[in-house]
Design a protein around this motif. Sequence first.
Motif, short mmCIF file in Angstrom:
data_model
loop_
_atom_site.label_atom_id
_atom_site.label_comp_id
_atom_site.label_asym_id
_atom_site.label_seq_id
_atom_site.Cartn_x
_atom_site.Cartn_y
_atom_site.Cartn_z
N GLY A 153 18.45 -1.91 10.37
CA GLY A 153 18.01 -1.80 9.08
C GLY A 153 16.41 -1.89 9.13
O GLY A 153 15.80 -1.78 8.07
N TRP A 154 15.84 -1.49 10.14
CA TRP A 154 14.42 -1.72 10.44
C TRP A 154 13.69 -0.43 10.39
O TRP A 154 14.41 0.45 10.79
CB TRP A 154 13.73 -2.59 11.51
N PHE A 155 12.48 -0.21 9.75
CA PHE A 155 11.74 0.79 9.95
C PHE A 155 10.08 0.30 10.16
O PHE A 155 9.84 -0.56 9.77
CB PHE A 155 11.72 1.89 8.81
N TRP A 156 9.38 1.08 10.84
CA TRP A 156 8.10 0.80 11.03
C TRP A 156 7.29 1.94 11.55
O TRP A 156 7.74 3.05 12.25
CB TRP A 156 7.99 -0.52 12.23
N TYR A 157 6.02 1.94 11.02
CA TYR A 157 5.01 2.98 11.59
C TYR A 157 3.47 2.45 11.28
O TYR A 157 3.41 1.30 10.74
CB TYR A 157 5.30 3.91 10.43
N ARG A 158 2.64 3.02 11.70
CA ARG A 158 1.30 3.00 11.86
C ARG A 158 0.73 4.02 10.87
O ARG A 158 0.99 5.22 10.94
CB ARG A 158 0.59 3.12 13.35
N SER A 159 -0.32 3.80 10.27
CA SER A 159 -1.33 4.66 9.41
C SER A 159 -2.41 3.89 9.22
O SER A 159 -3.00 3.35 10.00
CB SER A 159 -0.36 4.85 8.00
N ILE A 160 -3.10 4.20 7.98
CA ILE A 160 -4.32 3.66 7.61
C ILE A 160 -4.29 3.01 6.16
O ILE A 160 -3.31 3.18 5.20
CB ILE A 160 -5.58 4.55 7.26
N ALA A 161 -4.75 1.94 5.86
CA ALA A 161 -4.77 1.08 4.73
C ALA A 161 -5.34 2.04 3.47
O ALA A 161 -6.33 2.78 3.80
CB ALA A 161 -5.79 0.12 4.74
N PRO A 162 -4.55 2.08 2.51
CA PRO A 162 -4.80 2.86 1.21
C PRO A 162 -6.05 2.00 0.62
O PRO A 162 -6.25 1.02 0.93
CB PRO A 162 -3.73 2.93 0.43
N ARG A 163 -6.27 2.63 -0.33
CA ARG A 163 -7.30 2.19 -1.59
C ARG A 163 -7.01 2.11 -3.10
O ARG A 163 -6.03 3.15 -3.10
CB ARG A 163 -8.73 2.42 -1.20
N TYR A 164 -7.40 1.25 -3.83
CA TYR A 164 -7.31 1.53 -5.27
C TYR A 164 -8.16 2.80 -5.54
O TYR A 164 -9.00 3.40 -4.76
CB TYR A 164 -7.93 0.59 -5.92
N TYR A 165 -7.56 3.65 -6.56
CA TYR A 165 -8.07 4.96 -7.16
C TYR A 165 -7.95 5.31 -8.45
O TYR A 165 -7.16 4.50 -9.00
CB TYR A 165 -7.51 5.90 -5.84
N PRO A 166 -8.68 5.98 -9.08
CA PRO A 166 -8.58 6.39 -10.55
C PRO A 166 -7.26 7.61 -10.45
O PRO A 166 -7.43 8.21 -9.54
CB PRO A 166 -9.90 6.96 -10.84
N VAL A 167 -6.62 7.72 -11.59
CA VAL A 167 -5.61 8.67 -11.69
C VAL A 167 -6.52 9.88 -12.14
O VAL A 167 -7.80 9.83 -12.52
CB VAL A 167 -4.54 8.39 -12.94
#
Length: 292
Positions: free
Chosen positions: A182-196
């Motif tokens: 049942g596991w999944f894993w990945y690498r990416s970059i940290a997101p940030r808050y943003y305006p719609v």
Amino acid sequence: MSSDLTEQTITGVVQQTFDTSTDDRFRQLFVSLVQHLHDFAREVRLTGDEWFTAMDFIERLGKISSPTRQEVVLLSDILGLSMLLDTMHESPGGSVTASALLGPFYVEGRPTADNGADISNGVAGTPMFVTGRVVDERGNPIAGAHVDTWHSDGVGFYDVQLTEQLHGEFAMRALLTTDDDGWFWYRSIAPRYYPVPTDGPCGEILGAANRSVMRPQHVHFWFRADGYHGLITQLFLKDDSYIGRDAVFADRTSLQADFVHHEPGPAPDGTTVDEPFVTLDWTFTLAASTDQ
């Protein structure tokens, strides 16, 4: 059909035009829609100028929408309709992971990725390692579940907003599959808050209401597995300053997570990272489908 319609009788006359429909649900929806729409107009004493403004607004919603800009979805989001539907149709009892809206930045045709892959596609940012597990209501692993994931970059932009920089390629989104446990894993970059997006009709509503236009830092997920109800949800940085002021009302308490910061060193995937990084770990619970 009488031509001598009045403010009160026109509603019933319009509703009767749906009596010939052979689709009972269609008839129910439109009879009720006409009732509420007419009641709204009578209640607020809608003027002709206001009606023209509304029609122009709807036209502009369609014109600004595109395969990568879903302004109509955004309208549903900022009016709370999207989250209302999520709460209406989620599994009762709170035994499964809470749902949260799809949002306007989901797109079809996203790339598939193996577990452990870097899905950032070279976009610069703080490394983020996501580890998730998908289980049923008894805690048993769900193998072979499809996991869509997507998020913004460290400035607050999605790949569909960075088409020139990315030359039309996808980034920070992928479709993964859970392993036998049942596991999944990945690498990416940290997101940030943003305006719609505020440069369209929805921005006019938010501006006129003096409402927050911000979304707290979050990562999107969409889970699908045979024998289980699909789950669309998000995980939010619980310490984000915009928690409680989400422009689309999705930052539910049960979906607020720790985005744990680490100094340079060993990462969850066994590699060594020479800069600070972030980890996000979560267990997602799906409800079994009764349509079998």
